[in-house]
Design a protein around this motif. Structure first.
Motif, PDB file in Angstrom:
ATOM      1  N   SER A  53       0.827  -1.210   0.000  1.00 29.04           N
ATOM      2  CA  SER A  53       0.000   0.000   0.000  1.00 29.04           C
ATOM      3  C   SER A  53       0.860   1.259   0.000  1.00 29.04           C
ATOM      4  CB  SER A  53      -0.924   0.017   1.215  1.00 29.04           C
ATOM      5  OG  SER A  53      -1.828  -1.047   1.165  1.00 29.04           O
ATOM      6  N   ALA A  54       1.952   1.244   0.742  1.00 25.44           N
ATOM      7  CA  ALA A  54       2.859   2.398   0.775  1.00 25.44           C
ATOM      8  C   ALA A  54       3.498   2.630  -0.592  1.00 25.44           C
ATOM      9  CB  ALA A  54       3.929   2.190   1.841  1.00 25.44           C
ATOM     10  N   VAL A  55       3.863   1.545  -1.269  1.00 25.42           N
ATOM     11  CA  VAL A  55       4.436   1.684  -2.614  1.00 25.42           C
ATOM     12  C   VAL A  55       3.387   2.256  -3.559  1.00 25.42           C
ATOM     13  CG1 VAL A  55       5.356   0.435  -4.605  1.00 25.42           C
ATOM     14  CG2 VAL A  55       6.154  -0.138  -2.310  1.00 25.42           C
ATOM     15  N   TYR A  59       4.473   5.737  -4.870  1.00 24.41           N
ATOM     16  CA  TYR A  59       5.021   5.491  -6.202  1.00 24.41           C
ATOM     17  C   TYR A  59       3.934   4.851  -7.067  1.00 24.41           C
ATOM     18  CZ  TYR A  59       9.330   6.060  -3.534  1.00 24.41           C
ATOM     19  OH  TYR A  59      10.316   6.530  -2.708  1.00 24.41           O
ATOM     20  N   PRO A  60       2.923   5.610  -7.480  1.00 23.27           N
ATOM     21  CA  PRO A  60       1.772   5.010  -8.162  1.00 23.27           C
ATOM     22  C   PRO A  60       2.109   4.361  -9.509  1.00 23.27           C
ATOM     23  CG  PRO A  60       1.598   7.405  -8.119  1.00 23.27           C
ATOM     24  CD  PRO A  60       2.774   7.042  -7.280  1.00 23.27           C
ATOM     25  N   THR A  61       3.186   4.784 -10.160  1.00 20.26           N
ATOM     26  CA  THR A  61       3.535   4.179 -11.453  1.00 20.26           C
ATOM     27  C   THR A  61       4.615   3.116 -11.316  1.00 20.26           C
ATOM     28  OG1 THR A  61       5.214   5.863 -11.920  1.00 20.26           O
ATOM     29  CG2 THR A  61       2.956   6.329 -12.647  1.00 20.26           C
ATOM     30  N   ALA A  62       4.953   2.740 -10.087  1.00 21.39           N
ATOM     31  CA  ALA A  62       6.049   1.793  -9.860  1.00 21.39           C
ATOM     32  C   ALA A  62       5.565   0.352  -9.866  1.00 21.39           C
ATOM     33  CB  ALA A  62       6.737   2.085  -8.535  1.00 21.39           C
ATOM     34  N   GLU A  94       5.387  -2.022   8.817  1.00 21.96           N
ATOM     35  CA  GLU A  94       4.209  -1.161   8.885  1.00 21.96           C
ATOM     36  C   GLU A  94       4.090  -0.249   7.671  1.00 21.96           C
ATOM     37  OE1 GLU A  94       6.365  -1.231  11.717  1.00 21.96           O
ATOM     38  OE2 GLU A  94       5.174  -2.903  12.462  1.00 21.96           O
ATOM     39  N   GLY A  95       5.012  -0.340   6.726  1.00 18.22           N
ATOM     40  CA  GLY A  95       4.968   0.487   5.522  1.00 18.22           C
ATOM     41  C   GLY A  95       5.636   1.845   5.683  1.00 18.22           C
ATOM     42  N   ASN A  96       6.424   2.023   6.736  1.00 19.55           N
ATOM     43  CA  ASN A  96       7.175   3.273   6.939  1.00 19.55           C
ATOM     44  C   ASN A  96       8.484   3.183   6.169  1.00 19.55           C
ATOM     45  OD1 ASN A  96       5.252   4.294   8.840  1.00 19.55           O
ATOM     46  ND2 ASN A  96       6.136   2.893  10.329  1.00 19.55           N
ATOM     47  N   TRP A  97       8.856   4.268   5.491  1.00 20.22           N
ATOM     48  CA  TRP A  97      10.095   4.279   4.713  1.00 20.22           C
ATOM     49  C   TRP A  97      11.284   4.430   5.631  1.00 20.22           C
ATOM     50  CZ3 TRP A  97       8.926   2.185   0.481  1.00 20.22           C
ATOM     51  CH2 TRP A  97       7.736   2.461  -0.174  1.00 20.22           C
TER      52      TRP A  97
END
Length: 100
Positions: A53-55, A59-62, A94-97
């Motif tokens: 979900s974080a990606v 980064y919607p086009t990744a 947790e999706g944290n960078w």
């Protein structure tokens, strides 16, 4: 002459007393994230939903080409974008960078 010697001694004692001032200790209250480099490749489908979900959000086009996981549940992701560029990002469970 005695007054001159006495004044010199007093001046010397006064100067050295300032030289013995204790310096305060530094207190560091900074959280540090350590990323271990012992990553093992995993299937992209095994990634937690929070990470995917974080990606998708950041980064919607990744596209996630490869995924790796270490013992502390940190993830190394190799991404490629539609424009042909690629890169590596790190995230926790947790999706944290995580910055490297």
């Amino acid at each position: 002459m005695k007054n001159l010697v006495f004044a010199t001694v007093l001046a010397f004692v006064g100067v050295t007393s300032y030289a013995n001032v204790d310096s305060p200790e530094l207190e560091i209250d900074v959280a540090t994230v350590i990323v271990a480099q012992d990553f093992e490749e995993i299937s992209v489908s095994d990634l937690p939903t929070a990470v995917t979900s974080a990606v998708a959000e950041n980064y919607p086009t990744a596209k996630i080409d490869k995924a790796y996981k270490n013992e502390t549940d940190q993830y190394k992701l190799e991404l490629s974008l539609e424009d042909g560029t690629s890169g590596t990002v790190y995230a926790d469970a947790e999706g944290n960078w995580i910055e490297m």
